[in-house]
Design a protein around this motif. Sequence first.
Motif, PDB file in Angstrom:
ATOM      1  N   UNK A 104       0.828  -1.208   0.000  1.00 46.36           N
ATOM      2  CA  UNK A 104       0.000   0.000   0.000  1.00 46.36           C
ATOM      3  C   UNK A 104       0.862   1.258   0.000  1.00 46.36           C
ATOM      4  N   UNK A 105       1.929   1.243   0.766  1.00 45.63           N
ATOM      5  CA  UNK A 105       2.834   2.391   0.804  1.00 45.63           C
ATOM      6  C   UNK A 105       3.425   2.658  -0.578  1.00 45.63           C
ATOM      7  N   UNK A 106       3.901   1.595  -1.245  1.00 43.66           N
ATOM      8  CA  UNK A 106       4.500   1.753  -2.575  1.00 43.66           C
ATOM      9  C   UNK A 106       3.485   2.301  -3.575  1.00 43.66           C
ATOM     10  N   UNK A 107       2.253   1.791  -3.528  1.00 41.85           N
ATOM     11  CA  UNK A 107       1.220   2.271  -4.451  1.00 41.85           C
ATOM     12  C   UNK A 107       0.869   3.722  -4.168  1.00 41.85           C
ATOM     13  N   UNK A 108       0.809   4.086  -2.896  1.00 44.25           N
ATOM     14  CA  UNK A 108       0.492   5.464  -2.538  1.00 44.25           C
ATOM     15  C   UNK A 108       1.590   6.422  -2.970  1.00 44.25           C
ATOM     16  N   UNK A 109       2.831   6.027  -2.768  1.00 43.75           N
ATOM     17  CA  UNK A 109       3.963   6.882  -3.154  1.00 43.75           C
ATOM     18  C   UNK A 109       4.006   7.066  -4.669  1.00 43.75           C
ATOM     19  N   UNK A 110       3.884   5.983  -5.420  1.00 42.29           N
ATOM     20  CA  UNK A 110       3.963   6.085  -6.878  1.00 42.29           C
ATOM     21  C   UNK A 110       2.731   6.754  -7.462  1.00 42.29           C
ATOM     22  N   UNK A 111       1.584   6.667  -6.754  1.00 43.71           N
ATOM     23  CA  UNK A 111       0.346   7.264  -7.255  1.00 43.71           C
ATOM     24  C   UNK A 111       0.187   8.727  -6.927  1.00 43.71           C
ATOM     25  N   UNK A 112       1.115   9.299  -6.172  1.00 42.07           N
ATOM     26  CA  UNK A 112       1.073  10.729  -5.904  1.00 42.07           C
ATOM     27  C   UNK A 112       0.311  11.121  -4.655  1.00 42.07           C
ATOM     28  N   UNK A 113       0.018  10.176  -3.757  1.00 42.62           N
ATOM     29  CA  UNK A 113      -0.679  10.522  -2.516  1.00 42.62           C
ATOM     30  C   UNK A 113       0.155  11.511  -1.710  1.00 42.62           C
ATOM     31  N   UNK A 114      -0.527  12.454  -1.068  1.00 38.72           N
ATOM     32  CA  UNK A 114       0.172  13.489  -0.310  1.00 38.72           C
ATOM     33  C   UNK A 114       0.755  12.929   0.988  1.00 38.72           C
ATOM     34  N   UNK A 115      -0.069  12.188   1.732  1.00 40.27           N
ATOM     35  CA  UNK A 115       0.310  11.730   3.066  1.00 40.27           C
ATOM     36  C   UNK A 115      -0.230  10.325   3.296  1.00 40.27           C
ATOM     37  N   UNK A 116       0.486   9.550   4.091  1.00 44.37           N
ATOM     38  CA  UNK A 116       0.029   8.228   4.503  1.00 44.37           C
ATOM     39  C   UNK A 116      -0.372   8.329   5.973  1.00 44.37           C
ATOM     40  N   UNK A 117      -1.678   8.279   6.238  1.00 45.54           N
ATOM     41  CA  UNK A 117      -2.217   8.406   7.589  1.00 45.54           C
ATOM     42  C   UNK A 117      -2.289   7.020   8.221  1.00 45.54           C
ATOM     43  N   UNK A 118      -1.654   6.860   9.380  1.00 45.72           N
ATOM     44  CA  UNK A 118      -1.532   5.554  10.016  1.00 45.72           C
ATOM     45  C   UNK A 118      -2.286   5.584  11.345  1.00 45.72           C
ATOM     46  N   UNK A 119      -3.310   4.735  11.435  1.00 44.85           N
ATOM     47  CA  UNK A 119      -4.210   4.765  12.585  1.00 44.85           C
ATOM     48  C   UNK A 119      -3.559   4.202  13.845  1.00 44.85           C
ATOM     49  N   UNK A 120      -4.032   4.708  14.971  1.00 43.96           N
ATOM     50  CA  UNK A 120      -3.588   4.251  16.281  1.00 43.96           C
ATOM     51  C   UNK A 120      -4.770   3.576  16.978  1.00 43.96           C
ATOM     52  N   UNK A 121      -5.037   2.326  16.598  1.00 45.48           N
ATOM     53  CA  UNK A 121      -6.093   1.547  17.242  1.00 45.48           C
ATOM     54  C   UNK A 121      -5.451   0.600  18.251  1.00 45.48           C
ATOM     55  N   UNK A 122      -5.927   0.631  19.476  1.00 46.04           N
ATOM     56  CA  UNK A 122      -5.356  -0.224  20.507  1.00 46.04           C
ATOM     57  C   UNK A 122      -5.458  -1.696  20.124  1.00 46.04           C
ATOM     58  N   UNK A 123      -4.405  -2.424  20.454  1.00 42.36           N
ATOM     59  CA  UNK A 123      -4.284  -3.867  20.229  1.00 42.36           C
ATOM     60  C   UNK A 123      -3.999  -4.216  18.768  1.00 42.36           C
ATOM     61  N   UNK A 124      -3.851  -3.205  17.905  1.00 41.63           N
ATOM     62  CA  UNK A 124      -3.431  -3.464  16.528  1.00 41.63           C
ATOM     63  C   UNK A 124      -1.961  -3.073  16.402  1.00 41.63           C
ATOM     64  N   UNK A 125      -1.522  -2.660  15.208  1.00 43.82           N
ATOM     65  CA  UNK A 125      -0.097  -2.379  15.021  1.00 43.82           C
ATOM     66  C   UNK A 125       0.239  -0.936  15.398  1.00 43.82           C
TER      67      UNK A 125
END
Length: 317
Positions: free
Chosen positions: A20-41
Motif C-alpha cells: 500500500x505504501x509503494x502504491x500510494x507513493x507512486x500514485x502521488x498521494x500526499x500523506x500516509x495516515x496511520x491509525x492508532x487503534x489499541x491492540x493493533x499495530x
Amino acid sequence: MSDISISSDGRDAPSAFHEKVAAAESGGALTFWIANHLFLRDPVTLAALMLSNTTRMGAALMAVSPLTQHPVQIAMAAATLAESFPGRVTLCIGAGAPADLKALGLDGTKPLKAMREALQVIRALLAGDTVRFQGETVSVDSRRLITDITPIPLVLAASGPQMLELAGAEADGVLISAGSSVQFVERTLDSVHRGAKGRKVRTHALVYSAVDNTEKAANDRLRRTLAILLRGPHHKANLDAAGSVLDQAALNEAVLAEDWERAQSMITDDIVGRHAASGSPDQVRRRFAAYHAAGLDEIIIAGARDGDQITKILHSA
C-alpha cells in the motif's frame, strides 16, 4: 480539487502495508495516515518504516490519544520522527474509540479537557519551549524536548460540536471520521469555523473508497465495513443529515450475531452512495468533488485493502 491521501488502519500485515505504501507513493498521494487503534499495530513504528522506504510522501500519526499516552511521550515520538524526516510528519491526536478505552478500564466519555490541555502542552513542546504547565489532566514542570525544532502540523480528530470548536480554536487541522456524508461534513465544518473565528484550519476527512468495473462490485467491497461503522448510535446525526434510511438497531443485532449476509444486505447501494466514494472511476471522481465542495482540503482514502485498489482510486481522483 482536494489533496488526496491514503490511510492504513493497523490491520495490514507487513507485506500488505508495504504494498500500500509503494502504491500510494507512486500514485502521488500526499500523506500516509496511520491509525492508532489499541491492540493493533503501532503507528509510530509503521511511520518510521514508511518514511524510510519513501522519498516524498508524508506520514501522519492518527489519532494518538492522551488518555492512553502522556502528551510528553506523544510529542517525543512525533519530534523524533520529524528530526530524521523534516517536513514529512503530521501529528493527529484524539480521544480514541470508546470500546478500546473501556478495555483498558478508562473512561473516555468526557475527553474535552484532556484534549485541550494535551494540545497546549504538545504545541509548546514541539515549538521548543520550556514548558511550565499545571492542568487538571496533565502537568509539566519546567522541561523541554531535546530534539531539533521542525514544523509539525497538529491535527485534532473530532466529532462532537465542542471538540470540533476546539479544533477550530487551537489546532492546525481537524480530522473527520470515515463514513461521514457530504452533508454531515458540511455541518461539522460549521462547528470548526465557529471555533476558528476566521483563523485558517486545514480540514481533513477519512472517506471510504472503492473502484471496480460495476458500481455493485465496488460497493460490495465496503458493505461490511460500513455495516460495522454505521450501526453506532453516534452516527444517527450523520445518517439523518444525508437522508439515509437505516434501521441501526437491526443492523447492530446482525453485526453482533456475525450474520454478515443480513448486515451487508442492509447497506444498500443508496447507503454506500451517501457515505462513501464508490463505483466507477467517474463516480468516484464526482464523489470526491462533492466532498471537496463541502469544504475539505484533504480527502484521506480509507477502506482500500491492497495496492491495486489504491492505484485505481488515485488514478480516478
